[in-house]
Design a protein around this motif. Structure first.
Motif, PDB file in Angstrom:
ATOM      1  N   PHE A 238      12.999   8.688 -19.740  1.00  0.00           N
ATOM      2  CA  PHE A 238      13.281   7.722 -18.704  1.00  0.00           C
ATOM      3  C   PHE A 238      14.749   7.900 -18.377  1.00  0.00           C
ATOM      4  CE2 PHE A 238      11.897   4.586 -16.227  1.00  0.00           C
ATOM      5  CZ  PHE A 238      12.110   3.260 -16.552  1.00  0.00           C
ATOM      6  N   GLU A 239      15.054   9.130 -17.941  1.00  0.00           N
ATOM      7  CA  GLU A 239      16.434   9.573 -18.036  1.00  0.00           C
ATOM      8  C   GLU A 239      17.370   9.040 -16.970  1.00  0.00           C
ATOM      9  OE1 GLU A 239      15.150  13.980 -19.447  1.00  0.00           O
ATOM     10  OE2 GLU A 239      14.808  13.228 -17.439  1.00  0.00           O
ATOM     11  N   ASN A 240      16.882   8.872 -15.773  1.00  0.00           N
ATOM     12  CA  ASN A 240      17.811   8.728 -14.671  1.00  0.00           C
ATOM     13  C   ASN A 240      18.465   7.361 -14.565  1.00  0.00           C
ATOM     14  OD1 ASN A 240      16.820  11.217 -14.341  1.00  0.00           O
ATOM     15  ND2 ASN A 240      15.908  10.889 -12.358  1.00  0.00           N
ATOM     16  N   MET A 241      17.703   6.426 -14.070  1.00  0.00           N
ATOM     17  CA  MET A 241      18.335   5.166 -13.740  1.00  0.00           C
ATOM     18  C   MET A 241      17.917   4.093 -14.726  1.00  0.00           C
ATOM     19  SD  MET A 241      18.359   3.452 -10.070  1.00  0.00           S
ATOM     20  CE  MET A 241      16.652   3.045 -10.166  1.00  0.00           C
ATOM     21  N   PHE A 242      16.733   4.255 -15.250  1.00  0.00           N
ATOM     22  CA  PHE A 242      16.224   3.290 -16.207  1.00  0.00           C
ATOM     23  C   PHE A 242      16.020   3.992 -17.538  1.00  0.00           C
ATOM     24  CE2 PHE A 242      15.411   0.443 -12.844  1.00  0.00           C
ATOM     25  CZ  PHE A 242      14.811   1.156 -11.826  1.00  0.00           C
ATOM     26  N   SER A 243      15.926   3.205 -18.568  1.00  0.00           N
ATOM     27  CA  SER A 243      15.576   3.767 -19.858  1.00  0.00           C
ATOM     28  C   SER A 243      14.379   2.994 -20.388  1.00  0.00           C
ATOM     29  CB  SER A 243      16.756   3.623 -20.812  1.00  0.00           C
ATOM     30  OG  SER A 243      16.473   4.322 -21.985  1.00  0.00           O
ATOM     31  N   ALA A 244      13.334   3.706 -20.755  1.00  0.00           N
ATOM     32  CA  ALA A 244      12.108   3.022 -21.169  1.00  0.00           C
ATOM     33  C   ALA A 244      12.133   2.744 -22.660  1.00  0.00           C
ATOM     34  CB  ALA A 244      10.895   3.875 -20.821  1.00  0.00           C
ATOM     35  N   LEU A 245      12.183   1.489 -22.988  1.00  0.00           N
ATOM     36  CA  LEU A 245      12.099   1.083 -24.395  1.00  0.00           C
ATOM     37  C   LEU A 245      11.070  -0.024 -24.468  1.00  0.00           C
ATOM     38  CD1 LEU A 245      15.934   0.864 -24.952  1.00  0.00           C
ATOM     39  CD2 LEU A 245      14.471   2.636 -25.870  1.00  0.00           C
ATOM     40  N   SER A 246       9.906   0.321 -24.982  1.00  0.00           N
ATOM     41  CA  SER A 246       8.844  -0.709 -24.958  1.00  0.00           C
ATOM     42  C   SER A 246       9.013  -1.716 -26.064  1.00  0.00           C
ATOM     43  CB  SER A 246       7.474  -0.051 -25.068  1.00  0.00           C
ATOM     44  OG  SER A 246       7.583   1.325 -25.101  1.00  0.00           O
TER      45      SER A 246
ATOM     46  N   LEU B  77       8.106  -3.522 -11.294  1.00  0.00           N
ATOM     47  CA  LEU B  77       7.065  -2.704 -11.908  1.00  0.00           C
ATOM     48  C   LEU B  77       7.394  -2.394 -13.359  1.00  0.00           C
ATOM     49  CD1 LEU B  77       5.956   0.025  -9.349  1.00  0.00           C
ATOM     50  CD2 LEU B  77       4.543  -1.757 -10.361  1.00  0.00           C
ATOM     51  N   VAL B  78       8.647  -2.040 -13.582  1.00  0.00           N
ATOM     52  CA  VAL B  78       9.080  -1.700 -14.940  1.00  0.00           C
ATOM     53  C   VAL B  78       8.807  -2.877 -15.875  1.00  0.00           C
ATOM     54  CG1 VAL B  78      11.084  -1.182 -16.377  1.00  0.00           C
ATOM     55  CG2 VAL B  78      10.809  -0.017 -14.188  1.00  0.00           C
ATOM     56  N   GLU B  79       9.120  -4.075 -15.391  1.00  0.00           N
ATOM     57  CA  GLU B  79       8.889  -5.271 -16.203  1.00  0.00           C
ATOM     58  C   GLU B  79       7.407  -5.537 -16.395  1.00  0.00           C
ATOM     59  OE1 GLU B  79      11.320  -8.206 -14.289  1.00  0.00           O
ATOM     60  OE2 GLU B  79      13.108  -7.338 -15.218  1.00  0.00           O
TER      61      GLU B  79
ATOM     62  N   ALA C  53       0.854  -1.181   0.000  1.00  0.00           N
ATOM     63  CA  ALA C  53       0.000   0.000   0.000  1.00  0.00           C
ATOM     64  C   ALA C  53       0.892   1.233   0.000  1.00  0.00           C
ATOM     65  CB  ALA C  53      -0.909  -0.016   1.217  1.00  0.00           C
ATOM     66  N   VAL C  54       1.110   1.785  -1.175  1.00  0.00           N
ATOM     67  CA  VAL C  54       2.029   2.912  -1.330  1.00  0.00           C
ATOM     68  C   VAL C  54       1.300   4.021  -2.083  1.00  0.00           C
ATOM     69  CG1 VAL C  54       4.298   3.589  -2.195  1.00  0.00           C
ATOM     70  CG2 VAL C  54       3.897   1.225  -1.560  1.00  0.00           C
ATOM     71  N   THR C  55       1.520   5.257  -1.664  1.00  0.00           N
ATOM     72  CA  THR C  55       0.920   6.377  -2.393  1.00  0.00           C
ATOM     73  C   THR C  55       1.926   6.921  -3.396  1.00  0.00           C
ATOM     74  OG1 THR C  55       1.654   8.037  -0.812  1.00  0.00           O
ATOM     75  CG2 THR C  55      -0.492   7.026  -0.399  1.00  0.00           C
ATOM     76  N   LEU C  56       1.437   7.820  -4.254  1.00  0.00           N
ATOM     77  CA  LEU C  56       2.250   8.351  -5.348  1.00  0.00           C
ATOM     78  C   LEU C  56       3.541   9.004  -4.888  1.00  0.00           C
ATOM     79  CD1 LEU C  56      -0.312   9.949  -7.764  1.00  0.00           C
ATOM     80  CD2 LEU C  56       1.142   7.983  -8.149  1.00  0.00           C
ATOM     81  N   ASN C  57       3.468   9.706  -3.769  1.00  0.00           N
ATOM     82  CA  ASN C  57       4.642  10.465  -3.332  1.00  0.00           C
ATOM     83  C   ASN C  57       5.594   9.643  -2.475  1.00  0.00           C
ATOM     84  OD1 ASN C  57       4.118  12.975  -4.599  1.00  0.00           O
ATOM     85  ND2 ASN C  57       2.454  13.283  -3.140  1.00  0.00           N
ATOM     86  N   GLN C  58       5.242   8.397  -2.239  1.00  0.00           N
ATOM     87  CA  GLN C  58       6.131   7.563  -1.444  1.00  0.00           C
ATOM     88  C   GLN C  58       7.149   6.858  -2.336  1.00  0.00           C
ATOM     89  OE1 GLN C  58       3.299   5.268   0.790  1.00  0.00           O
ATOM     90  NE2 GLN C  58       3.609   6.508   2.618  1.00  0.00           N
ATOM     91  N   SER C  59       8.251   6.491  -1.728  1.00  0.00           N
ATOM     92  CA  SER C  59       9.329   5.875  -2.495  1.00  0.00           C
ATOM     93  C   SER C  59       9.315   4.354  -2.351  1.00  0.00           C
ATOM     94  CB  SER C  59      10.670   6.413  -2.006  1.00  0.00           C
ATOM     95  OG  SER C  59      10.724   7.803  -2.190  1.00  0.00           O
ATOM     96  N   ILE C  60       9.803   3.691  -3.372  1.00  0.00           N
ATOM     97  CA  ILE C  60       9.891   2.231  -3.351  1.00  0.00           C
ATOM     98  C   ILE C  60      11.349   1.829  -3.584  1.00  0.00           C
ATOM     99  CG2 ILE C  60       7.511   1.756  -4.033  1.00  0.00           C
ATOM    100  CD1 ILE C  60       8.476   1.558  -6.917  1.00  0.00           C
ATOM    101  N   ASP C  61      11.669   0.584  -3.282  1.00  0.00           N
ATOM    102  CA  ASP C  61      13.061   0.160  -3.442  1.00  0.00           C
ATOM    103  C   ASP C  61      13.340  -0.302  -4.873  1.00  0.00           C
ATOM    104  OD1 ASP C  61      12.397  -2.877  -1.572  1.00  0.00           O
ATOM    105  OD2 ASP C  61      12.117  -2.458  -3.681  1.00  0.00           O
ATOM    106  N   GLN C  62      14.598  -0.533  -5.127  1.00  0.00           N
ATOM    107  CA  GLN C  62      15.069  -0.889  -6.468  1.00  0.00           C
ATOM    108  C   GLN C  62      14.383  -2.145  -7.010  1.00  0.00           C
ATOM    109  OE1 GLN C  62      18.378   0.424  -7.811  1.00  0.00           O
ATOM    110  NE2 GLN C  62      18.139  -0.758  -9.670  1.00  0.00           N
ATOM    111  N   ASP C  63      14.298  -3.188  -6.182  1.00  0.00           N
ATOM    112  CA  ASP C  63      13.698  -4.448  -6.636  1.00  0.00           C
ATOM    113  C   ASP C  63      12.252  -4.243  -7.056  1.00  0.00           C
ATOM    114  OD1 ASP C  63      16.034  -5.704  -6.189  1.00  0.00           O
ATOM    115  OD2 ASP C  63      15.433  -6.701  -4.329  1.00  0.00           O
ATOM    116  N   THR C  64      11.509  -3.535  -6.216  1.00  0.00           N
ATOM    117  CA  THR C  64      10.109  -3.276  -6.523  1.00  0.00           C
ATOM    118  C   THR C  64       9.996  -2.452  -7.797  1.00  0.00           C
ATOM    119  OG1 THR C  64       9.713  -3.239  -4.153  1.00  0.00           O
ATOM    120  CG2 THR C  64       7.941  -2.449  -5.549  1.00  0.00           C
ATOM    121  N   ALA C  65      10.863  -1.453  -7.929  1.00  0.00           N
ATOM    122  CA  ALA C  65      10.849  -0.586  -9.116  1.00  0.00           C
ATOM    123  C   ALA C  65      11.092  -1.419 -10.373  1.00  0.00           C
ATOM    124  CB  ALA C  65      11.894   0.513  -8.991  1.00  0.00           C
ATOM    125  N   GLU C  66      12.070  -2.328 -10.288  1.00  0.00           N
ATOM    126  CA  GLU C  66      12.408  -3.148 -11.459  1.00  0.00           C
ATOM    127  C   GLU C  66      11.252  -4.082 -11.819  1.00  0.00           C
ATOM    128  OE1 GLU C  66      16.249  -4.973 -11.209  1.00  0.00           O
ATOM    129  OE2 GLU C  66      17.261  -3.035 -11.102  1.00  0.00           O
TER     130      GLU C  66
END
Ligand code: GDP
Ligand code: MG
Length: 370
Positions: free
Chosen positions: A362-370, A45-47, A30-43
């Motif tokens: 998708f500049e910072n840590m990831f690059s978005a290429l669909s 989600l990206v996938e 349960a996370v809101t928009l302004n809250q941060s998530i960790d790297q694993d969760t971020a990855e």
């Protein structure tokens, strides 16, 4: 450690923040928009959203991401940032003016009200609320399109005599897409033909269930003209803010977003910046969009020169090399060489974005290429 806010990740993938929140919820977070998530969760989600993860070598050039590494103990409560939306003539400007009039420090500070695109109100209880002074859906969606999600809470103004109109529905959709909580202000309740109950009922058709109807969206009857219901509206904003636990680290290099900017006779390029984290100080070297500069002076919403501005504070910044665009990110850097480096990098990103056919924001840590 938490590396990125849900909203920033959504921006970089060009996905809706609300969709990410939903996915996270399904993953048991349960996370809101302004809250941060960790790297694993971020990855993960990206996938899940069908994007490819790619660490870019320029990662250390783009520094925005460092902010998300602020240790929990550095985080302090910050003022909520509120945007007012609604149909034309339903009283957005009147309500903004009326709310501004409730500021308890405006009179005693001796300052003269300045329209700088945002203002702060100090409530009777000593709490502070930041209002964006540029109502309208274009401003809101344009800022979002530029990756600037500065709004924490939306106030939807609906005139009680007119009811839900096309732009009301548009505003509802924008707010939902942004995943920002809403408070409904039913305005013009002084009018004899006002029918607030009908507004609440019509809102149901758009899945906005206000408290009176058994839902969890706060609503309040107001009259911007007669200045009634304002205290209650302010109370509800503060309540909503409390639930959201809005925080930022004030003791770091500042980051913020441009609210508005123009070329001023005599003062040169001037931008109103809403500081989001850290504290912006006179003398700071910065990058705004693809422009660099050094803060020559800071002017608050009361027209007073100030030495610094912390999280959620809007200030006019003097000392820019050019006029940035609304939504552009401001980042304070350690020196001018660094500022030029970051500005050049951003310029390159802008050029690349213009020529690319795939989303590359998708500049910072990831690059978005669909
Ligand atoms: P905006 O287009 O949403 O910014 O609406 P405005 O603030 O410009 O208001 C439009 C008109 O409605 C103006 O003539 C206001 O005086 C009037 N108005 C705004 N709020 C109220 C209110 O609470 N009661 C009444 N009776 N009129 C209002
Ligand atoms: Mg207006």
């Amino acid at each position: 450690p938490e590396v990125i806010t849900v909203q920033e990740l959504a921006n970089r993938m060009a996905e809706k923040g609300a969709d990410l929140v939903k996915s996270l919820f399904k993953m048991g977070q349960a996370v809101t928009l302004n809250q941060s998530i960790d790297q694993d969760t971020a990855e993960l989600l990206v996938e899940e959203f069908g994007h490819r993860i790619q660490r870019v070598s320029e990662a250390d050039v783009e520094i925005g991401i460092e902010g998300d590494l602020d240790p929990v103990e550095s985080l302090k409560v910050r003022a909520p940032v509120v945007t007012i939306m609604g149909h034309v003539d339903h009283g957005k400007t009147s309500l903004l003016d009326a709310l501004r009039g409730t500021d308890v420090v405006a009179g005693e500070s001796g300052g003269i009200t300045q329209h700088i695109g945002a203002y702060q109100v100090t409530t009777k209880g000593g709490d502070i609320i930041t209002f964006l002074d540029t109502p309208g859906h274009e401003a809101f969606s344009e800022m979002r399109a530029r990756g600037a999600n500065v709004t924490d809470i939306v106030i939807l103004v609906v005139a009680a005599d007119d009811g839900l109109m096309p732009q009301t529905i548009e505003a509802i959709n924008h707010t939902k897409a942004a995943g920002v909580p809403m408070i409904v202000a039913i305005n013009k309740c002084d009018k004899p033909e006002a029918n607030p109950q009908k507004v609440r009922e019509r809102l149901l058709e758009h899945e906005i269930v206000v408290e009176d109807m058994g839902g969890d969206v706060q609503d309040v009857q107001v009259s911007a003209l007669k200045k009634t219901g304002l205290d209650e509206l302010i109370e509800k904003i503060l309540l909503q803010a409390e639930v959201m636990e809005l925080t930022a680290n004030p003791d770091r290099a500042a980051e913020g977003n441009v609210i508005e900017a123009q070329l001023d006779k005599g003062r040169g390029a001037v931008a109103t910046v809403l500081v989001r984290k850290g504290t912006l100080k006179v003398g700071d070297t910065f990058v705004i969009g693809a422009e660099s500069g050094k803060v020559r002076a800071l002017v608050n919403d009361k027209g007073q020169q100030v030495k610094s501005a912390g999280p959620s504070v809007p200030v006019e910044v003097l000392g820019l090399s050019g006029v940035p665009m609304a939504g552009d990110q401001m980042t304070v850097v350690e020196n001018e060489a660094r500022a030029r480096e970051v500005a050049a990098y951003r310029q390159e990103q802008i050029t690349r974005k213009r020529t690319a056919s795939v989303p590359t924001n998708f500049e910072n840590m990831f690059s978005a290429l669909s």
